[in-house]
Write a protein that holds these residues in place. Structure first.
Motif, mmCIF file in Angstrom:
data_model
loop_
_atom_site.group_PDB
_atom_site.id
_atom_site.type_symbol
_atom_site.label_atom_id
_atom_site.label_comp_id
_atom_site.label_asym_id
_atom_site.label_seq_id
_atom_site.Cartn_x
_atom_site.Cartn_y
_atom_site.Cartn_z
ATOM 1 N N GLY A 188 0.855 -1.394 0.036
ATOM 2 C CA GLY A 188 -0.011 -0.047 0.114
ATOM 3 C C GLY A 188 0.866 1.309 0.080
ATOM 4 O O GLY A 188 0.453 2.294 -0.709
ATOM 5 N N TRP A 189 1.897 1.360 0.611
ATOM 6 C CA TRP A 189 2.872 2.350 0.547
ATOM 7 C C TRP A 189 4.059 2.297 -0.049
ATOM 8 O O TRP A 189 4.403 3.284 -0.822
ATOM 9 N N GLY A 190 4.466 0.940 -0.358
ATOM 10 C CA GLY A 190 5.724 0.770 -1.021
ATOM 11 C C GLY A 190 5.471 0.957 -2.804
ATOM 12 O O GLY A 190 6.334 1.770 -3.266
ATOM 13 N N ALA A 191 4.402 0.622 -2.977
ATOM 14 C CA ALA A 191 4.191 0.673 -4.393
ATOM 15 C C ALA A 191 4.148 1.966 -4.983
ATOM 16 O O ALA A 191 4.764 2.624 -5.956
ATOM 17 N N PRO A 192 3.343 3.013 -4.065
ATOM 18 C CA PRO A 192 3.219 4.453 -4.517
ATOM 19 C C PRO A 192 4.514 5.214 -4.485
ATOM 20 O O PRO A 192 4.908 6.067 -5.404
ATOM 21 N N THR A 193 5.560 4.870 -3.426
ATOM 22 C CA THR A 193 6.572 5.543 -3.354
ATOM 23 C C THR A 193 7.610 4.918 -4.476
ATOM 24 O O THR A 193 8.343 5.783 -5.021
ATOM 25 N N ALA A 194 7.617 3.812 -4.914
ATOM 26 C CA ALA A 194 8.582 3.353 -6.124
ATOM 27 C C ALA A 194 8.061 4.247 -7.391
ATOM 28 O O ALA A 194 8.823 4.469 -8.267
#
Length: 383
Positions: A188-194
């Motif tokens: 949930g947070w890692g994908a948007p950050t990448a």
């Protein structure tokens, strides 16, 4: 030639004599031989699809945007207030500390970040009405736009997590869902950050212009739009599959009792949110940013600003468990207040009673120095 010009709505780039410049909404201006820009053609009201009965000048369109600003500011303020309240409710009661509500809380945070990002972007980019946006290109404004894009990505990814979690509950009934929590948080947070990291690097090296809020070329635009569209399509597949599973379970009565009703309650909220937040993005995804500008304003700014309020309403305030727990706590507080009031009333009554007053006088007479002296003198006299 003609220099860059900011007319209050659009930044017109430099042009040579006789050159015709086109910008979003299919507006165009001509650089005349006298080095002056011609008036925008067609007028803003016609080209951008606004009310044709209004004035055709940019000043009237700025007031039009100002009205929208008031609407979505009120919407985001209502959303933030309701989402923070819902977060406090879920965090305060231990009964609500479970995987399902942890995921809801992360979704709440993503919508809070989105509202903060909108307020930050407005404060940085549009606080000064006299600012020339053709020349504005600061680190602060670029960071504000990047944060705004990240918050939108986080919204869609956490809505995808909601859909995946619902399907996981329906398919893996006998598997503990706690083991998936960290995977959900990482996605949930890692994908948007990448995705944002890739977008920022591409912007810096391929289109480092303005505040990164101008029209983007195909590659840069689809770095953001592609993952969002993918999450919407996956959620739509989950939407169809979950309905199929629920219909099958309800017909065969495999779920049984309260466990089945728990699935149905969760499904109602999630299945409502998936089309509510996804359909409009699919409709506009394959069209240029200038297409249907007025409809985009109504949906993305007007209605979109109240999405956080809808999420809090569906997952928290309309939840029967939450309502029951809040009623219990309210009754508990009222009963505690009643006990405190009764205790204070009894204490005051005891202190002000006549019997207590006589007792206090007796004690004072026993310890009074004058009383002791008179007793001593009487004893001497008798001797």
């Amino acid at each position: 030639g003609c220099t860059r010009d900011w007319d209050g709505l659009t930044c017109w780039p430099r042009a040579t004599f006789g050159e015709v410049v086109k910008v979003p909404c299919f507006l165009q201006r001509n650089c005349t031989q006298e080095a002056y820009w011609s008036e925008p053609f067609p007028p803003y009201t016609i080209a951008c699809g606004f009310d044709e009965g209004s004035s055709k000048g940019p000043e009237d369109q700025k007031s039009y945007y100002s009205a929208f600003w008031r609407v979505y500011t009120a919407g985001y303020a209502a959303s933030v207030t309701s989402l923070i309240t819902a977060l406090i409710v879920f965090a305060a009661f231990r009964k609500f500390h479970c995987t399902r509500n942890y995921i809801h809380m992360h979704l709440f945070v993503s919508f809070i970040l989105r509202a903060i990002a909108v307020f930050t972007k407005d404060a940085v980019l549009f606080a000064d009405e006299t600012m020339d946006h053709c020349l504005m290109s600061t680190v602060a404004c670029k960071a504000a736009v990047a944060f705004f894009q990240f918050s939108i990505l986080a919204n869609f990814f956490w809505l995808l997590i909601e859909g995946i979690y619902l399907q996981t509950l329906l398919l893996l009934t006998f598997v503990s869902d706690k083991q998936y929590v960290w995977w959900f948080i990482f996605t949930g947070w890692g994908a948007p950050t990448a995705v944002m990291f890739a977008w920022v690097l591409t912007r810096i090296h391929r289109q480092n212009t303005g505040c990164w809020d101008d029209d983007e070329n195909g590659v840069v635009l689809w770095i953001i739009k592609g993952p969002i569209l993918l999450t919407v399509l996956i959620n739509f597949i989950i939407f169809i599959n979950v309905i199929r599973i629920l219909v099958h379970k309800l017909k065969s009565q495999e779920g049984g009792g309260s466990h089945s009703s728990h699935f149905v309650r969760l499904a109602k909220s999630t299945l409502l949110l998936i089309p509510l937040f996804g359909v409009h993005y699919i409709v506009f995804a394959f069209f240029p940013e200038s297409t249907g500008l007025e409809a985009r304003l109504y949906i993305e700014l007007g209605l979109g600003s109240f999405q956080g309020f809808v999420v809090a309403l569906l997952y928290c305030f309309s939840n029967a468990e939450v309502q029951s727990e809040l009623k219990k706590q309210l009754c508990k507080w009222q009963y505690q207040e009643y006990l405190n009031f009764t205790h204070k009333h009894r204490t005051l009554s005891r202190e002000n009673s006549p019997v207590n007053y006589v007792t206090q006088l007796s004690l004072l007479e026993k310890i009074s120095p004058k009383r002791k002296t008179s007793v001593y003198q009487n004893s001497v006299t008798s001797v």
